[in-house]
Design a protein around this motif. Sequence first.
Motif, PDB file in Angstrom:
ATOM      1  N   TYR A 169       1.077  -1.339  -0.077  1.00 29.96           N
ATOM      2  CA  TYR A 169      -0.004   0.134  -0.137  1.00 29.96           C
ATOM      3  C   TYR A 169       0.880   1.254   0.023  1.00 29.96           C
ATOM      4  O   TYR A 169       1.904   1.253   0.669  1.00 29.96           O
ATOM      5  N   ALA A 170       0.371   2.339  -0.629  1.00 36.15           N
ATOM      6  CA  ALA A 170       0.694   3.616  -0.457  1.00 36.15           C
ATOM      7  C   ALA A 170      -0.323   4.457  -0.072  1.00 36.15           C
ATOM      8  O   ALA A 170      -0.654   4.304   1.189  1.00 36.15           O
ATOM      9  N   SER A 171      -0.863   5.315  -0.767  1.00 31.19           N
ATOM     10  CA  SER A 171      -1.929   6.185  -0.439  1.00 31.19           C
ATOM     11  C   SER A 171      -3.488   5.214  -0.665  1.00 31.19           C
ATOM     12  O   SER A 171      -4.229   5.755  -0.128  1.00 31.19           O
ATOM     13  N   SER A 172      -3.083   4.008  -1.278  1.00 28.12           N
ATOM     14  CA  SER A 172      -4.283   3.209  -1.282  1.00 28.12           C
ATOM     15  C   SER A 172      -3.762   1.863  -1.471  1.00 28.12           C
ATOM     16  O   SER A 172      -2.437   1.600  -1.529  1.00 28.12           O
ATOM     17  N   LEU A 173      -4.520   0.815  -1.436  1.00 27.74           N
ATOM     18  CA  LEU A 173      -3.871  -0.670  -1.874  1.00 27.74           C
ATOM     19  C   LEU A 173      -3.467  -0.505  -3.330  1.00 27.74           C
ATOM     20  O   LEU A 173      -4.101  -0.156  -4.203  1.00 27.74           O
ATOM     21  N   LYS A 174      -1.931  -0.880  -3.341  1.00 29.26           N
ATOM     22  CA  LYS A 174      -1.367  -0.688  -4.958  1.00 29.26           C
ATOM     23  C   LYS A 174      -1.446  -2.149  -5.451  1.00 29.26           C
ATOM     24  O   LYS A 174      -1.206  -1.992  -6.721  1.00 29.26           O
ATOM     25  N   GLY A 175      -1.224  -3.247  -4.557  1.00 34.23           N
ATOM     26  CA  GLY A 175      -1.096  -4.628  -5.447  1.00 34.23           C
ATOM     27  C   GLY A 175      -1.230  -5.411  -4.457  1.00 34.23           C
ATOM     28  O   GLY A 175      -1.164  -5.265  -3.076  1.00 34.23           O
TER      29      GLY A 175
ATOM     30  N   GLY B  26       4.478   7.432  -3.607  1.00 35.14           N
ATOM     31  CA  GLY B  26       3.180   7.822  -3.193  1.00 35.14           C
ATOM     32  C   GLY B  26       3.125   8.132  -1.579  1.00 35.14           C
ATOM     33  O   GLY B  26       4.069   8.103  -0.858  1.00 35.14           O
ATOM     34  N   GLY B  27       1.674   8.311  -1.102  1.00 35.73           N
ATOM     35  CA  GLY B  27       1.588   8.546   0.302  1.00 35.73           C
ATOM     36  C   GLY B  27       1.191   7.257   1.063  1.00 35.73           C
ATOM     37  O   GLY B  27       1.619   6.126   0.785  1.00 35.73           O
ATOM     38  N   THR B  28       0.369   7.599   2.099  1.00 29.12           N
ATOM     39  CA  THR B  28       0.384   6.200   3.233  1.00 29.12           C
ATOM     40  C   THR B  28      -0.833   6.116   3.704  1.00 29.12           C
ATOM     41  O   THR B  28      -1.435   7.057   4.046  1.00 29.12           O
ATOM     42  N   ASP B  29      -1.659   5.198   3.468  1.00 35.98           N
ATOM     43  CA  ASP B  29      -2.920   4.846   4.051  1.00 35.98           C
ATOM     44  C   ASP B  29      -3.200   3.333   4.057  1.00 35.98           C
ATOM     45  O   ASP B  29      -3.204   2.612   2.967  1.00 35.98           O
ATOM     46  N   SER B  30      -2.975   2.696   5.058  1.00 34.18           N
ATOM     47  CA  SER B  30      -3.032   1.537   5.276  1.00 34.18           C
ATOM     48  C   SER B  30      -4.233   0.868   5.403  1.00 34.18           C
ATOM     49  O   SER B  30      -4.350  -0.447   5.549  1.00 34.18           O
ATOM     50  N   THR B  31      -5.436   1.465   5.243  1.00 30.66           N
ATOM     51  CA  THR B  31      -6.817   0.847   5.538  1.00 30.66           C
ATOM     52  C   THR B  31      -7.071  -0.468   4.679  1.00 30.66           C
ATOM     53  O   THR B  31      -7.451  -1.300   4.988  1.00 30.66           O
ATOM     54  N   ASP B  32      -7.188   0.149   3.160  1.00 32.97           N
ATOM     55  CA  ASP B  32      -7.636  -0.889   2.338  1.00 32.97           C
ATOM     56  C   ASP B  32      -6.725  -2.136   2.281  1.00 32.97           C
ATOM     57  O   ASP B  32      -7.151  -3.294   2.126  1.00 32.97           O
ATOM     58  N   ALA B  33      -5.295  -2.023   2.415  1.00 35.59           N
ATOM     59  CA  ALA B  33      -4.447  -3.111   2.422  1.00 35.59           C
ATOM     60  C   ALA B  33      -4.792  -4.061   3.836  1.00 35.59           C
ATOM     61  O   ALA B  33      -4.709  -5.363   3.490  1.00 35.59           O
ATOM     62  N   PHE B  34      -4.809  -3.475   4.791  1.00 36.33           N
ATOM     63  CA  PHE B  34      -5.090  -4.395   5.968  1.00 36.33           C
ATOM     64  C   PHE B  34      -6.571  -4.817   6.013  1.00 36.33           C
ATOM     65  O   PHE B  34      -6.749  -6.013   6.345  1.00 36.33           O
ATOM     66  N   ASN B  35      -7.444  -4.196   5.237  1.00 35.24           N
ATOM     67  CA  ASN B  35      -8.730  -4.737   5.074  1.00 35.24           C
ATOM     68  C   ASN B  35      -8.790  -6.076   4.233  1.00 35.24           C
ATOM     69  O   ASN B  35      -9.173  -7.216   4.575  1.00 35.24           O
ATOM     70  N   TRP B  36      -7.926  -6.081   3.062  1.00 30.07           N
ATOM     71  CA  TRP B  36      -7.532  -7.014   2.335  1.00 30.07           C
ATOM     72  C   TRP B  36      -7.366  -8.312   3.057  1.00 30.07           C
ATOM     73  O   TRP B  36      -7.564  -9.538   2.847  1.00 30.07           O
TER      74      TRP B  36
ATOM     75  N   ASP C  22       6.936   2.176   7.731  1.00 34.92           N
ATOM     76  CA  ASP C  22       7.964   3.207   7.805  1.00 34.92           C
ATOM     77  C   ASP C  22       7.500   4.560   8.432  1.00 34.92           C
ATOM     78  O   ASP C  22       8.517   5.373   8.584  1.00 34.92           O
ATOM     79  N   GLY C  23       6.161   4.731   8.184  1.00 38.21           N
ATOM     80  CA  GLY C  23       6.027   6.201   8.537  1.00 38.21           C
ATOM     81  C   GLY C  23       4.592   6.382   9.247  1.00 38.21           C
ATOM     82  O   GLY C  23       3.988   5.281   9.704  1.00 38.21           O
ATOM     83  N   ASP C  24       4.072   7.454   9.012  1.00 35.08           N
ATOM     84  CA  ASP C  24       2.432   7.854   9.334  1.00 35.08           C
ATOM     85  C   ASP C  24       1.455   7.751   8.452  1.00 35.08           C
ATOM     86  O   ASP C  24       2.119   7.977   7.318  1.00 35.08           O
ATOM     87  N   ASN C  25       0.218   7.337   8.488  1.00 33.97           N
ATOM     88  CA  ASN C  25      -0.817   7.268   7.544  1.00 33.97           C
ATOM     89  C   ASN C  25      -1.002   9.066   7.320  1.00 33.97           C
ATOM     90  O   ASN C  25      -0.687   9.949   8.392  1.00 33.97           O
TER      91      ASN C  25
END
Length: 342
Positions: free
Chosen positions: A193-199, A221-231, A262-265
């Motif tokens: 993931y970056a700003s969304s689920l990437k792959g 890209g940015g950082t948002d772990s939500t969609d990847a964690f949900n997957w 390695d960062g913050d959402n």
Amino acid sequence: MIAALTLPVMFMAGSFAVDTTNVMSMKTRLQNAVDSAALATATRLLQEENLTPVQAKAFAEKFLDGQIEEDLSAFAGMSVKPTVTVLPETVNNGIVWKVSIAMVGTQTLTPMARMLGKKEQSVNVVGKAESGQAGSQGSFSMALVLDQSGSMGWKLNGVQKISVLKSAVRGLVDQIKAADPKRKYTRIGGASYASSLKGKENLNWNPNKLMGFVNGVTADGGTDSTDAFNWAFQSVISLSEDQLHEQMSGQTPTKFIVFMTDGDNNYNSADTSTMKLCNAAKQKGVEIYSVAFDAPDRGKALLAYCASSSDKFFDAQNSSDLISAFENIGKQTSEVVSRLTQ
């Protein structure tokens, strides 16, 4: 005159501190190596009924070589001397294999220490594991949630973080391959993931597919772990996962998620949504491991919150810490099928 008297003492103290740190670091790395090798060997003995103690020893030594290959160049003049013991024990009309690996590690000390007559320092470590009885083999499903945001392209000690992550995942994959050489008990996949689920690489019986996916990940890209964690959450708890394990081994699998950043959402709302998913996963019996890689405080707080327990949260400050964290996760999850006894 005072400087002439105190400078040698200061140099000696500094030299002693460096040597002590290096020796303790070597001991930690060697302990992880013998634990991993003992566990992998005990598991192999459980799975391969025709494996002889001599073959098991050879497997343990080869596995150990892979674990310490990088350490031999990382520590000055390092050498190791392992002793592998493999013994069967009859329990309830079944065989339990007990594996013990004792190792002496030696490294060269700093020039100041050598001037004082001490050339090298040795440490002793022991790793012990025992197999379950035949028929008690465990199974699990594991999903990785990996950060590929732009900061993963930054260099840490001259190496891109994303490259270190790939090496760390490879160490975990190697542990799983050793624990399940017949690819019958473990299913693993991952999402980036970056700003969304990437792959993503869906959960499957072949860990090499996950490694192929991870090797192709690039940082951006940015950082948002939500969609990847949900997957990951939906993947490990799906009914189809249980059905596939039931068909292959007749078991309901243990469920694992490995969550890394390695960062913050970019948004606090992403922290909140990820925390809710972590809570839901725990309620479903999923065990969550989390790894912070040179992460800021907010990122570490999220990962510490999501981990199933404090010993399942790893705060990796550098490359060797990250590789060690993933190796430890591989070792701990492999205890589903065998267990460390020391």
